[in-house]
Design an enzyme around this catalytic site. Structure first.
Site, PDB file in Angstrom:
ATOM      1  N   GLY A  29       0.796  -1.222   0.000  1.00 50.38           N
ATOM      2  CA  GLY A  29       0.000   0.000   0.000  1.00 50.38           C
ATOM      3  C   GLY A  29       0.828   1.271   0.000  1.00 50.38           C
ATOM      4  N   CYS A 237     -26.993  -9.157 -17.155  1.00 48.68           N
ATOM      5  CA  CYS A 237     -26.415  -8.808 -18.451  1.00 48.68           C
ATOM      6  C   CYS A 237     -27.415  -9.153 -19.560  1.00 48.68           C
ATOM      7  CB  CYS A 237     -25.114  -9.571 -18.663  1.00 48.68           C
ATOM      8  SG  CYS A 237     -24.418  -9.398 -20.312  1.00 48.68           S
ATOM      9  N   CYS A 240     -25.490 -12.143 -21.801  1.00 47.95           N
ATOM     10  CA  CYS A 240     -25.212 -13.486 -21.275  1.00 47.95           C
ATOM     11  C   CYS A 240     -26.045 -13.817 -20.056  1.00 47.95           C
ATOM     12  CB  CYS A 240     -23.722 -13.647 -20.958  1.00 47.95           C
ATOM     13  SG  CYS A 240     -23.198 -12.833 -19.446  1.00 47.95           S
ATOM     14  N   CYS A 262     -22.077  -7.001 -19.776  1.00 42.72           N
ATOM     15  CA  CYS A 262     -20.877  -7.209 -18.959  1.00 42.72           C
ATOM     16  C   CYS A 262     -19.755  -6.300 -19.428  1.00 42.72           C
ATOM     17  CB  CYS A 262     -20.378  -8.650 -19.088  1.00 42.72           C
ATOM     18  SG  CYS A 262     -21.429  -9.888 -18.345  1.00 42.72           S
ATOM     19  N   CYS A 268     -18.157 -12.415 -20.521  1.00 40.68           N
ATOM     20  CA  CYS A 268     -19.433 -12.441 -21.228  1.00 40.68           C
ATOM     21  C   CYS A 268     -19.380 -13.431 -22.404  1.00 40.68           C
ATOM     22  CB  CYS A 268     -19.765 -11.040 -21.744  1.00 40.68           C
ATOM     23  SG  CYS A 268     -21.494 -10.799 -22.156  1.00 40.68           S
TER      24      CYS A 268
END
Lengths: 286, 187
Positions: A29, A237, A240, A262, A268
């Site tokens: 980080g 979606c 899909c 997607c 997808c």
């Protein structure tokens, strides 16, 4: 093709980047300064991610690049071609086949394995930058673990909008120490950052590299009475039918018609190939 | 200068250093994992793993400290020829190489500053053997717990308590490499 050194960068530059990556992994980080090079693409087009990828790739790797989840957009295509030409690495659009994935603003839907490395392109690595413009001050704030300003910002979101309105680049705290910018991924992706793969972040213009080892604790900042909510568009979606993926909203006509699809094109397409169908799938198109 | 100092470098530096870096990164990102690493051969007593790590990470910008029995003329010549790294005392070193006994005490090395915790030394500890025994490791890079043979426990516990400051360690033996970043809690 021998006109380039392997993976474009000279060896001394790669050593410098590699040392920064290792210190980044040792201090998860924390933003490690590095001497970012001019790349044959403009700042803002992934120069940080490209340099990190160049220092990471070996000839045995299979490389995938996504831009907002898509393999077939300009940024993704040009970076993929760049490494095909300068490192002769194999490339793929399949998440599962890739060993190194460079990404702009998404994490693939398919969970990454221990053998995969995710390289993020980062525009502004400093999560406190829009709250405090001075680098001297933000560096001191990180040193003193003084993150009250970030909580004030999230609180002001709540007082103004009734909820935390930050939807992308949602700040996280790493291993209980450093507040980190996850790059402009949607907050939907934040929970995926505790993953099995190594995550490397490169900011070329801002000259910073940071990193997350596998299984590092990554906590999205929130309040007890306003817990973090990794929300997405409330639809499946339309191509899909996936109900668990992050969706792009696409305007399809002049009458306000729209569809949700997607953002992860490989996810997808894989689902459609497996026979999944959405609201707008036509059998001949699929 | 003896011929031995001119030999033993990478024959294909871009590719060999890329593989070596991936081993070094994988080891540091997953403390306790023992990675194979090879490619460089230095005069004794430097192991192949430590020699490869030095060629991968060191150059004229990284002062190196050779501790104890590793401070030989042949090794000084080899590192100078192959990397150009200045050879310095422990207080100025970015990398230090030696056995655990020769590298200690650890308070001689730079641990970084609160503003720049990355400006800290990396110690390459030459080991008699590397096994996944003795110490239990917890922390970033480790799913639950991992294990590794360590030359000491208290020194690494004190080092982890300095976080985000502190030293990072590589352990080398033959063609094997393991790592212990400052984030790892040992017991």
């Amino acid at each position: 093709m021998t006109a380039y050194n392997f993976a474009y960068l000279d060896e001394q530059t790669k050593r410098m980047i590699r040392r920064a990556i290792l210190k980044g992994l040792a201090i998860p980080g924390y933003q490690v300064p590095f001497a970012s090079r001019e790349m044959p693409m403009p700042y803002g087009w992934g120069t940080g991610g490209v340099q990190v990828s160049a220092a990471t790739l070996t000839p045995d790797d299979t490389f995938k690049v996504i831009d907002q989840g898509a393999d077939d957009t300009t940024n993704a295509v040009s970076i993929r071609k760049f490494f095909e030409k300068t490192a002769q690495v194999a490339t793929t659009e399949k998440t599962a086949e890739a060993t190194v994935i460079q990404t702009r603003h998404r994490i693939p839907e398919e969970p990454l394995t221990e053998d995969q490395i995710l390289v993020y392109q980062v525009p502004i690595p400093e999560p406190l930058r829009f709250l405090e413009p001075s680098e001297v001050e933000t560096r001191k704030m990180h040193a003193l673990e003084e993150y009250g300003l970030m909580h004030v910002k999230l609180y002001e979101d709540i007082s103004r909008h009734g909820h935390i309105a930050t939807a992308y680049a949602y700040p996280v705290k790493v291993e209980g120490r450093y507040v980190m910018d996850p790059s402009p991924i949607p907050k939907f992706d934040n929970p995926k950052m505790e993953m099995a793969g190594i995550q490397l972040f490169g900011a070329g213009r801002e000259q910073r590299i940071y990193a997350l080892p596998p299984y590092t604790r990554v906590v999205s900042l929130d309040f007890e009475d306003h817990p973090f909510d990794p929300s997405k568009a409330d639809h499946p979606c339309d191509m899909c039918g996936a109900g668990d993926s992050y969706l792009d909203e696409v305007i399809v006509d002049d009458a306000g018609g729209r569809m949700f699809v997607c953002s992860d094109t490989d996810y997808c397409a894989t689902r459609q190939a497996a026979g999944h169908r959405g609201r707008l799938t036509t059998e001949d198109a699929a | 200068m003896d011929v031995i100092e001119l030999e033993g470098g990478f024959t294909d530096a871009p590719v060999q250093s890329a593989h070596a870096f991936r081993a070094a990164m994988s080891a540091l990102a997953r403390p306790g994992r023992i990675e194979p690493i090879q490619g460089a051969v230095a005069p004794t007593p430097l192991s192949e793993a430590a020699a490869t790590l030095l060629l991968t990470l060191c150059d004229p910008e990284t002062p190196v400290h050779l501790a104890g029995a590793h401070d030989t003329d042949a090794l000084r010549g080899w590192i100078t020829f192959h990397t150009g790294a200045p050879l310095v005392g422990p207080g100025a070193a970015m990398f230090a190489v030696g056995t655990w006994g020769a590298l200690t005490p650890l308070d001689a090395y730079r641990i970084g500053t609160p503003e720049y915790p990355d400006r800290s030394a990396t110690l390459i500890v030459e080991m008699e053997g590397l096994t996944t025994q003795v110490a239990t490791l917890r922390g970033p890079g480790i799913k639950d717990t991992a294990t590794l043979s360590l030359p000491d426990l208290a020194a690494f516990q004190r080092n982890a308590a300095l976080f985000p400051l502190g030293l990072d360690f590589y352990f080398t033996c033959g063609r094997s490499l393991a790592a212990l970043p400052r984030t790892t809690k040992v017991s």
